[in-house]
Design a protein around this motif. Structure first.
Motif, PDB file in Angstrom:
ATOM      1  N   LEU A  45       0.799  -1.225   0.000  1.00  0.00           N
ATOM      2  CA  LEU A  45       0.000   0.000   0.000  1.00  0.00           C
ATOM      3  C   LEU A  45       0.833   1.278   0.000  1.00  0.00           C
ATOM      4  O   LEU A  45       0.287   2.373  -0.086  1.00  0.00           O
ATOM      5  N   LYS A  46       2.153   1.128   0.132  1.00  0.00           N
ATOM      6  CA  LYS A  46       3.072   2.279   0.128  1.00  0.00           C
ATOM      7  C   LYS A  46       2.756   3.238   1.276  1.00  0.00           C
ATOM      8  O   LYS A  46       2.679   4.450   1.105  1.00  0.00           O
ATOM      9  N   VAL A  47       2.580   2.655   2.474  1.00  0.00           N
ATOM     10  CA  VAL A  47       2.364   3.449   3.682  1.00  0.00           C
ATOM     11  C   VAL A  47       3.327   2.963   4.751  1.00  0.00           C
ATOM     12  O   VAL A  47       3.874   1.866   4.654  1.00  0.00           O
ATOM     13  N   ASP A  48       3.524   3.766   5.787  1.00  0.00           N
ATOM     14  CA  ASP A  48       4.428   3.351   6.854  1.00  0.00           C
ATOM     15  C   ASP A  48       3.747   2.358   7.789  1.00  0.00           C
ATOM     16  O   ASP A  48       2.524   2.205   7.782  1.00  0.00           O
ATOM     17  N   LYS A  49       4.577   1.667   8.582  1.00  0.00           N
ATOM     18  CA  LYS A  49       4.057   0.623   9.467  1.00  0.00           C
ATOM     19  C   LYS A  49       3.100   1.190  10.514  1.00  0.00           C
ATOM     20  O   LYS A  49       2.140   0.524  10.900  1.00  0.00           O
ATOM     21  N   GLU A 111      -8.238   3.176 -26.124  1.00  0.00           N
ATOM     22  CA  GLU A 111      -7.915   4.219 -25.142  1.00  0.00           C
ATOM     23  C   GLU A 111      -7.765   3.618 -23.744  1.00  0.00           C
ATOM     24  O   GLU A 111      -6.862   3.995 -22.994  1.00  0.00           O
ATOM     25  N   ARG A 112      -8.642   2.690 -23.403  1.00  0.00           N
ATOM     26  CA  ARG A 112      -8.550   2.017 -22.095  1.00  0.00           C
ATOM     27  C   ARG A 112      -7.192   1.325 -21.958  1.00  0.00           C
ATOM     28  O   ARG A 112      -6.541   1.427 -20.926  1.00  0.00           O
ATOM     29  N   GLU A 113      -6.805   0.603 -22.983  1.00  0.00           N
ATOM     30  CA  GLU A 113      -5.525  -0.119 -22.953  1.00  0.00           C
ATOM     31  C   GLU A 113      -4.354   0.854 -22.852  1.00  0.00           C
ATOM     32  O   GLU A 113      -3.396   0.619 -22.105  1.00  0.00           O
ATOM     33  N   ALA A 114      -4.429   1.948 -23.593  1.00  0.00           N
ATOM     34  CA  ALA A 114      -3.355   2.947 -23.547  1.00  0.00           C
ATOM     35  C   ALA A 114      -3.242   3.553 -22.143  1.00  0.00           C
ATOM     36  O   ALA A 114      -2.133   3.704 -21.612  1.00  0.00           O
ATOM     37  N   VAL A 115      -4.381   3.883 -21.528  1.00  0.00           N
ATOM     38  CA  VAL A 115      -4.377   4.437 -20.171  1.00  0.00           C
ATOM     39  C   VAL A 115      -3.752   3.436 -19.208  1.00  0.00           C
ATOM     40  O   VAL A 115      -2.900   3.796 -18.383  1.00  0.00           O
ATOM     41  N   MET A 122       3.921   4.790 -15.228  1.00  0.00           N
ATOM     42  CA  MET A 122       4.059   5.865 -14.243  1.00  0.00           C
ATOM     43  C   MET A 122       4.233   5.285 -12.842  1.00  0.00           C
ATOM     44  O   MET A 122       5.073   5.741 -12.068  1.00  0.00           O
ATOM     45  N   ARG A 123       3.445   4.258 -12.510  1.00  0.00           N
ATOM     46  CA  ARG A 123       3.554   3.612 -11.204  1.00  0.00           C
ATOM     47  C   ARG A 123       4.933   2.998 -11.025  1.00  0.00           C
ATOM     48  O   ARG A 123       5.566   3.163  -9.984  1.00  0.00           O
ATOM     49  N   GLU A 124       5.416   2.315 -12.044  1.00  0.00           N
ATOM     50  CA  GLU A 124       6.748   1.702 -11.954  1.00  0.00           C
ATOM     51  C   GLU A 124       7.822   2.767 -11.763  1.00  0.00           C
ATOM     52  O   GLU A 124       8.759   2.574 -10.984  1.00  0.00           O
ATOM     53  N   ASN A 125       7.699   3.895 -12.448  1.00  0.00           N
ATOM     54  CA  ASN A 125       8.665   4.989 -12.303  1.00  0.00           C
ATOM     55  C   ASN A 125       8.687   5.529 -10.877  1.00  0.00           C
ATOM     56  O   ASN A 125       9.748   5.688 -10.273  1.00  0.00           O
ATOM     57  N   ILE A 126       7.532   5.818 -10.324  1.00  0.00           N
ATOM     58  CA  ILE A 126       7.475   6.428  -8.994  1.00  0.00           C
ATOM     59  C   ILE A 126       7.791   5.416  -7.906  1.00  0.00           C
ATOM     60  O   ILE A 126       8.333   5.777  -6.853  1.00  0.00           O
ATOM     61  N   GLU A 127       7.493   4.137  -8.133  1.00  0.00           N
ATOM     62  CA  GLU A 127       7.822   3.122  -7.138  1.00  0.00           C
ATOM     63  C   GLU A 127       9.321   3.043  -6.890  1.00  0.00           C
ATOM     64  O   GLU A 127       9.751   2.789  -5.767  1.00  0.00           O
TER      65      GLU A 127
END
Length: 152
Positions: A45-49, A111-115, A122-127
């Protein structure tokens, strides 16, 4: 803004089933990963413990989550959905799918597939930034950000 809108909608809807702000996210991940521990859940969830611990405590108080102690490491607890949680899980997922469909109103399949592909990238980049900052914070024992010279 999409995430905030959806979370706000869910927070209002889920009050009637005694789920407080953002707890449905913790509950769905526990239902999808029975036996998960606090650290794994925090990472997903990308939150602290501390945030995870607080949410789990409230979910236990509402009889949504069961904790079982690890047999080999007594400090570790595994989280399981209660029968009550399993009953509402389908409702939560149905509602989540409805929100996704609402977001995609008027979109073509292409469009759905592109999104999907763009958001995944984007998620992989920020992770990666999240992992780096988390690692630095653990090594340094702080936030990893120096505010002492801010505004100078």
């Amino acid at each position: 803004m999409l995430a905030r809108c959806i979370q706000s909608i869910c927070d209002i809807k889920y009050r009637e089933i005694s789920l407080q702000r953002g707890q449905f996210i913790f509950l769905t991940r526990i239902c999808e990963n029975p036996g998960i521990n606090l650290i794994e859940l925090s990472n997903i969830l990308k939150v602290d413990k501390a945030t995870t611990t607080k949410a789990i405590k409230k979910l236990q108080e509402e009889n949504y989550v069961l904790r079982n102690r690890n047999e080999t490491d007594k400090r570790m607890w595994h989280l399981f959905p209660s029968p009550k949680a399993q009953e509402i899980y389908a409702y939560i997922i149905q509602d989540e799918n409805k929100n996704i469909e609402t977001c995609f109103t008027g979109f073509s399949p292409e469009e759905r597939e592109a999104v999907y592909k763009l958001l995944k990238r984007m998620r992989e980049n920020i992770e990666q930034d999240w992992r780096d900052l988390k690692r630095y914070k653990e090594e340094q024992g702080g936030t990893g950000i120096n505010f002492s010279n801010a505004g100078k």
